[in-house]
Motif scaffolding. Structure first.
Motif, mmCIF file in Angstrom:
data_model
loop_
_atom_site.group_PDB
_atom_site.id
_atom_site.type_symbol
_atom_site.label_atom_id
_atom_site.label_comp_id
_atom_site.label_asym_id
_atom_site.label_seq_id
_atom_site.Cartn_x
_atom_site.Cartn_y
_atom_site.Cartn_z
ATOM 1 N N THR A 135 0.799 -1.325 0.104
ATOM 2 C CA THR A 135 -0.051 -0.072 -0.109
ATOM 3 C C THR A 135 0.887 1.298 -0.104
ATOM 4 O OG1 THR A 135 -1.765 -1.070 1.134
ATOM 5 C CG2 THR A 135 -1.789 1.256 1.161
ATOM 6 N N LEU A 136 0.612 2.239 -0.828
ATOM 7 C CA LEU A 136 1.547 3.410 -1.027
ATOM 8 C C LEU A 136 0.580 4.368 -0.441
ATOM 9 C CD1 LEU A 136 3.446 5.209 -2.044
ATOM 10 C CD2 LEU A 136 2.140 5.565 -4.194
ATOM 11 N N VAL A 137 1.260 5.182 0.892
ATOM 12 C CA VAL A 137 0.916 6.188 1.428
ATOM 13 C C VAL A 137 1.590 7.359 1.161
ATOM 14 C CG1 VAL A 137 0.158 6.958 3.869
ATOM 15 C CG2 VAL A 137 0.168 4.249 3.564
ATOM 16 N N ALA A 138 0.645 8.236 0.388
ATOM 17 C CA ALA A 138 1.228 9.352 0.101
ATOM 18 C C ALA A 138 1.420 10.396 0.977
ATOM 19 C CB ALA A 138 0.392 9.901 -1.303
ATOM 20 N N ALA A 139 2.476 10.858 1.647
ATOM 21 C CA ALA A 139 2.851 11.663 2.808
ATOM 22 C C ALA A 139 2.401 12.919 2.376
ATOM 23 C CB ALA A 139 4.221 11.315 3.222
ATOM 24 N N THR A 140 1.458 13.664 2.761
ATOM 25 C CA THR A 140 1.040 15.101 2.208
ATOM 26 C C THR A 140 1.277 16.007 3.408
ATOM 27 O OG1 THR A 140 -1.179 14.346 3.175
ATOM 28 C CG2 THR A 140 -1.014 14.126 0.784
ATOM 29 N N LYS A 141 2.130 15.873 4.112
ATOM 30 C CA LYS A 141 2.771 17.008 4.864
ATOM 31 C C LYS A 141 3.148 18.291 4.172
ATOM 32 C CE LYS A 141 6.903 16.525 6.862
ATOM 33 N NZ LYS A 141 7.856 16.097 7.787
ATOM 34 N N THR A 142 2.461 19.367 4.561
ATOM 35 C CA THR A 142 2.828 20.825 4.093
ATOM 36 C C THR A 142 2.134 20.894 2.466
ATOM 37 O OG1 THR A 142 4.835 20.612 2.777
ATOM 38 C CG2 THR A 142 4.967 20.967 5.197
ATOM 39 N N GLN A 143 1.581 19.891 2.167
ATOM 40 C CA GLN A 143 0.827 20.002 0.790
ATOM 41 C C GLN A 143 -0.574 20.913 0.954
ATOM 42 O OE1 GLN A 143 2.658 19.138 -1.698
ATOM 43 N NE2 GLN A 143 3.878 18.419 -0.668
ATOM 44 N N SER A 144 -0.900 21.502 -0.226
ATOM 45 C CA SER A 144 -2.179 22.401 -0.214
ATOM 46 C C SER A 144 -3.268 21.464 -0.731
ATOM 47 C CB SER A 144 -2.066 23.228 -1.271
ATOM 48 O OG SER A 144 -1.983 22.697 -2.604
ATOM 49 N N ASP A 145 -4.422 22.004 -0.313
ATOM 50 C CA ASP A 145 -5.550 21.085 -0.935
ATOM 51 C C ASP A 145 -5.640 20.703 -2.391
ATOM 52 O OD1 ASP A 145 -6.680 21.740 1.832
ATOM 53 O OD2 ASP A 145 -7.898 23.167 1.115
ATOM 54 N N ASP A 146 -5.003 21.459 -3.141
ATOM 55 C CA ASP A 146 -5.066 21.583 -4.631
ATOM 56 C C ASP A 146 -4.035 20.385 -4.871
ATOM 57 O OD1 ASP A 146 -5.621 22.202 -7.242
ATOM 58 O OD2 ASP A 146 -3.403 22.799 -7.340
#
Length: 236
Positions: free
Chosen positions: A29-40
């Motif tokens: 399972t790939l967990v995309a680490a979205t730390k500091t990412q924007s909603d977009d």
């Protein structure tokens, strides 16, 4: 390169690493680490095929949740968690990767009971006993798993680790193998296997292929998908 292109490269690396290890790529399972990412950018990643987003900070998760940025994907919490922030996660995330103390286990159970659900979690293990990192020592994992087995609103699904920073991915192989061996030992000791420990969350952008070779089921990848992160603002 675009998020879509980066994601395609990561997915191909996961596939190749799994096949090289004699494993089915579907096991990873790939967990995309979205730390500091924007909603977009989160929406772009989900549109490109990301099925699981992993957040490190409760404040960011709450903001993205309220904005509907995770629509179409599951959400995991993968960062350091304080007991006073648990109430903001229960009911929003499918899996908490970073349970690092018995106190935290008990608080998750309490909040999940209030919400009328069972929260799935992983026990974080500090394999190198680094003072700067949280997590159970290896000798503390079995008592924590036994405690969780007696709780009605927590279900331990496996283990997680963040090994020391390494120059080359292969340098972390001993830690990944150690976590795998620890998980096997814990399952054998639990007897009735109430914890259903099938998940090994290990490996990030620099070393996820090595983690897959050692048995990872979940890899937490951020930079390889989104590019270098912006500076993290201080917590309030």
């Amino acid at each position: 390169m675009s998020i879509s292109t980066n994601l395609s490269h990561v997915v191909e690396e996961i596939r190749a690493a799994a096949l090289a290890a004699g494993r089915d790529p579907a096991e990873i399972t790939l967990v995309a680490a979205t730390k500091t990412q924007s909603d977009d950018t989160i929406r772009q990643a989900i549109a490109a095929g990301v099925a699981v987003c992993g957040e490190n900070r409760v404040q960011e998760l709450t903001a993205h949740w309220e904005a509907g940025a995770y629509e179409g994907a599951r959400v995991h919490f993968i960062g350091h968690l304080q007991t006073n922030k648990v109430k903001y996660l229960v009911g929003k995330v499918d899996l908490i990767h970073s349970v690092s103390s018995q106190k935290l286990l008990l608080e998750i159970d309490r909040q999940a009971a209030k919400a009328g659900l069972v929260q799935e979690v992983l026990l974080e293990v500090n394999l190198a006993q680094e003072p700067s990192k949280s997590g159970f020592l290896c000798s503390q994992v079995l008592p924590a798993a036994r405690l969780a087995a007696g709780l009605d609103h927590v279900r331990v699904r496996g283990l997680m680790c963040i090994p020391p920073a390494a120059t080359f991915p292969e340098e972390n192989l001993p830690f990944f193998h150690k976590l795998k061996a620890l998980a096997v030992d814990i399952k054998e000791e639990m007897g009735d296997n109430k914890t259903d420990m099938t998940i090994l969350s290990m490996g990030m952008s620099r070393d996820f292929t090595a983690a897959i070779a050692a048995g990872a089921t979940h890899v937490r990848v951020g930079t390889a998908i989104f590019g270098p992160r912006s500076p993290i603002p201080p917590s309030p």
